[in-house]
Design an enzyme around this catalytic site. Structure first.
Site, PDB file in Angstrom:
ATOM      1  N   LEU A  82       0.661  -1.226   0.039  1.00  0.00           N
ATOM      2  CA  LEU A  82       0.039   0.167   0.020  1.00  0.00           C
ATOM      3  C   LEU A  82       0.865   1.330   0.149  1.00  0.00           C
ATOM      4  O   LEU A  82       0.615   2.276  -0.644  1.00  0.00           O
ATOM      5  CB  LEU A  82      -0.923   0.021   1.093  1.00  0.00           C
ATOM      6  CG  LEU A  82      -1.963   1.033   1.393  1.00  0.00           C
ATOM      7  CD1 LEU A  82      -2.934   1.083   0.151  1.00  0.00           C
ATOM      8  CD2 LEU A  82      -2.612   1.033   2.744  1.00  0.00           C
ATOM      9  N   ARG A  84       3.557   1.750  -1.215  1.00  0.00           N
ATOM     10  CA  ARG A  84       3.996   2.151  -2.754  1.00  0.00           C
ATOM     11  C   ARG A  84       3.366   3.245  -3.321  1.00  0.00           C
ATOM     12  O   ARG A  84       3.722   3.838  -4.255  1.00  0.00           O
ATOM     13  CB  ARG A  84       4.246   0.927  -3.418  1.00  0.00           C
ATOM     14  CG  ARG A  84       5.219  -0.153  -2.829  1.00  0.00           C
ATOM     15  CD  ARG A  84       5.208  -1.460  -3.882  1.00  0.00           C
ATOM     16  NE  ARG A  84       6.272  -2.293  -3.163  1.00  0.00           N
ATOM     17  CZ  ARG A  84       6.113  -3.618  -3.256  1.00  0.00           C
ATOM     18  NH1 ARG A  84       5.156  -4.077  -3.654  1.00  0.00           N
ATOM     19  NH2 ARG A  84       7.048  -4.430  -2.466  1.00  0.00           N
ATOM     20  N   GLN A  93      -0.981   2.128  12.577  1.00  0.00           N
ATOM     21  CA  GLN A  93      -0.990   1.801  14.113  1.00  0.00           C
ATOM     22  C   GLN A  93       0.252   1.251  14.116  1.00  0.00           C
ATOM     23  O   GLN A  93       0.842   0.657  13.705  1.00  0.00           O
ATOM     24  CB  GLN A  93      -1.914   0.593  14.322  1.00  0.00           C
ATOM     25  CG  GLN A  93      -1.955   0.439  15.919  1.00  0.00           C
ATOM     26  CD  GLN A  93      -2.900  -0.915  16.216  1.00  0.00           C
ATOM     27  OE1 GLN A  93      -3.277  -1.869  15.092  1.00  0.00           O
ATOM     28  NE2 GLN A  93      -3.360  -1.091  17.276  1.00  0.00           N
ATOM     29  N   ARG A 153       9.131  -6.433  18.716  1.00  0.00           N
ATOM     30  CA  ARG A 153       8.385  -6.504  17.469  1.00  0.00           C
ATOM     31  C   ARG A 153       9.067  -7.012  16.343  1.00  0.00           C
ATOM     32  O   ARG A 153       8.337  -7.424  15.351  1.00  0.00           O
ATOM     33  CB  ARG A 153       7.835  -4.928  16.926  1.00  0.00           C
ATOM     34  CG  ARG A 153       9.023  -3.968  16.729  1.00  0.00           C
ATOM     35  CD  ARG A 153       8.254  -2.701  16.448  1.00  0.00           C
ATOM     36  NE  ARG A 153       9.307  -1.839  16.296  1.00  0.00           N
ATOM     37  CZ  ARG A 153       9.287  -0.456  15.858  1.00  0.00           C
ATOM     38  NH1 ARG A 153       7.972  -0.096  15.494  1.00  0.00           N
ATOM     39  NH2 ARG A 153      10.176   0.114  15.801  1.00  0.00           N
ATOM     40  N   ASN A 169      -6.147  11.587  -3.092  1.00  0.00           N
ATOM     41  CA  ASN A 169      -6.827  12.099  -4.031  1.00  0.00           C
ATOM     42  C   ASN A 169      -7.628  11.339  -5.225  1.00  0.00           C
ATOM     43  O   ASN A 169      -7.113  10.413  -5.255  1.00  0.00           O
ATOM     44  CB  ASN A 169      -6.084  13.524  -4.737  1.00  0.00           C
ATOM     45  CG  ASN A 169      -5.113  13.210  -5.791  1.00  0.00           C
ATOM     46  OD1 ASN A 169      -5.239  12.361  -6.574  1.00  0.00           O
ATOM     47  ND2 ASN A 169      -3.859  13.611  -5.252  1.00  0.00           N
ATOM     48  N   ALA A 170      -8.558  11.909  -5.750  1.00  0.00           N
ATOM     49  CA  ALA A 170      -9.364  10.863  -6.690  1.00  0.00           C
ATOM     50  C   ALA A 170      -8.315  10.564  -7.977  1.00  0.00           C
ATOM     51  O   ALA A 170      -8.613   9.382  -8.207  1.00  0.00           O
ATOM     52  CB  ALA A 170     -10.219  11.830  -7.427  1.00  0.00           C
ATOM     53  N   HIS A 175      -5.807   5.506 -10.138  1.00  0.00           N
ATOM     54  CA  HIS A 175      -4.600   4.849 -10.403  1.00  0.00           C
ATOM     55  C   HIS A 175      -4.579   3.703  -9.529  1.00  0.00           C
ATOM     56  O   HIS A 175      -4.187   2.564 -10.070  1.00  0.00           O
ATOM     57  CB  HIS A 175      -3.432   5.897 -10.159  1.00  0.00           C
ATOM     58  CG  HIS A 175      -2.129   4.953 -10.325  1.00  0.00           C
ATOM     59  ND1 HIS A 175      -1.523   4.572 -11.714  1.00  0.00           N
ATOM     60  CD2 HIS A 175      -0.964   4.763  -9.453  1.00  0.00           C
ATOM     61  CE1 HIS A 175      -0.261   4.187 -11.250  1.00  0.00           C
ATOM     62  NE2 HIS A 175      -0.142   4.206  -9.951  1.00  0.00           N
ATOM     63  N   ARG A 180      -4.499  -2.188  -8.606  1.00  0.00           N
ATOM     64  CA  ARG A 180      -4.756  -3.057  -7.564  1.00  0.00           C
ATOM     65  C   ARG A 180      -6.172  -3.980  -7.695  1.00  0.00           C
ATOM     66  O   ARG A 180      -6.539  -4.923  -6.893  1.00  0.00           O
ATOM     67  CB  ARG A 180      -4.749  -2.334  -5.941  1.00  0.00           C
ATOM     68  CG  ARG A 180      -3.703  -1.652  -5.875  1.00  0.00           C
ATOM     69  CD  ARG A 180      -2.292  -2.520  -6.030  1.00  0.00           C
ATOM     70  NE  ARG A 180      -0.999  -2.050  -5.780  1.00  0.00           N
ATOM     71  CZ  ARG A 180      -0.014  -2.749  -5.245  1.00  0.00           C
ATOM     72  NH1 ARG A 180       0.092  -3.870  -5.436  1.00  0.00           N
ATOM     73  NH2 ARG A 180       0.847  -2.018  -5.034  1.00  0.00           N
TER      74      ARG A 180
END
Length: 199
Positions: A82, A84, A93, A153, A169-170, A175, A180
């Site tokens: 994501l 990228r 989180q 972790r 943004n739209a 894209h 995806r």
């Protein structure tokens, strides 16, 4: 430790995106003053104009419109893909400030579930082992909250659930969908993209 399912909510978006897109496009192509542009956009439906502008490939005006999604039940694997998408904003989180002692949610790939109950139990046992390692490292590092969490972790699996707030943004969102929603995209991010698209 529970298996987590994807949950997506559209929490904010630009009001009247067509009017704002049309205003941006008309500003590029029209002379006159700003008041006349505003009046033109306010007085009539801008849908046909925006469609013409998009057909011409003038997509930069879509960048004035934004959408914000709250997502949970996704893995760190998805997060790596994501982020990228650089023309987006993310709040994730923290595994440093949030302790996973006592359990963490995780994502199970459908391919593992499809192998049957024995495979599911084995995967769940592996998640439980990762939790034991994590808690052991927290203790060995002094149970000092974030100071211990930040190094403990490292043994958490990529399957570990995370939550993320995403704003795009739209133009970037279109894209994102082109890349995806495709069947060649990895299953988890493809599922996220289709859920976002449905909103």
């Amino acid at each position: 430790m529970p298996e987590r399912n994807l949950r997506v909510a559209l929490v904010r978006h630009t009001l009247d995106p067509e009017a704002l897109t049309a205003l941006g496009a008309r500003l590029c192509y029209a002379g006159g003053d700003v008041d006349r542009l505003l009046k033109t956009v306010e007085e009539k439906d801008q849908r046909a104009f925006v469609e013409r502008v998009m057909a011409m490939g003038h997509e930069s005006v879509l960048e004035h419109v934004s959408f914000t999604f709250l997502v949970e039940g996704v893995s760190r694997v998805l997060l790596a893909q994501l982020t990228r998408h650089r023309i987006a904003s993310f709040s994730v989180q923290s595994q440093r400030y949030v302790s996973y002692a006592g359990g963490f949610g995780y994502v199970m790939p459908p391919s593992i579930r499809a192998l049957g109950d024995d495979a599911v139990r084995e995967y769940e046992a592996q998640m439980a082992q990762c939790l034991r390692w994590y808690e052991q490292w927290q203790k060995r590092l002094g149970d000092a909250g974030e100071a211990s969490n930040e190094d403990a972790r490292f043994v958490l699996p990529n399957a570990c659930e995370t939550r993320v707030l995403i704003t795009m943004n739209a133009r970037e969102l279109l894209h994102f969908f082109r890349l995806r929603c495709c069947m060649r995209a990895q299953w988890e991010i493809r599922r996220l993209a289709w859920c976002m698209y449905a909103m």
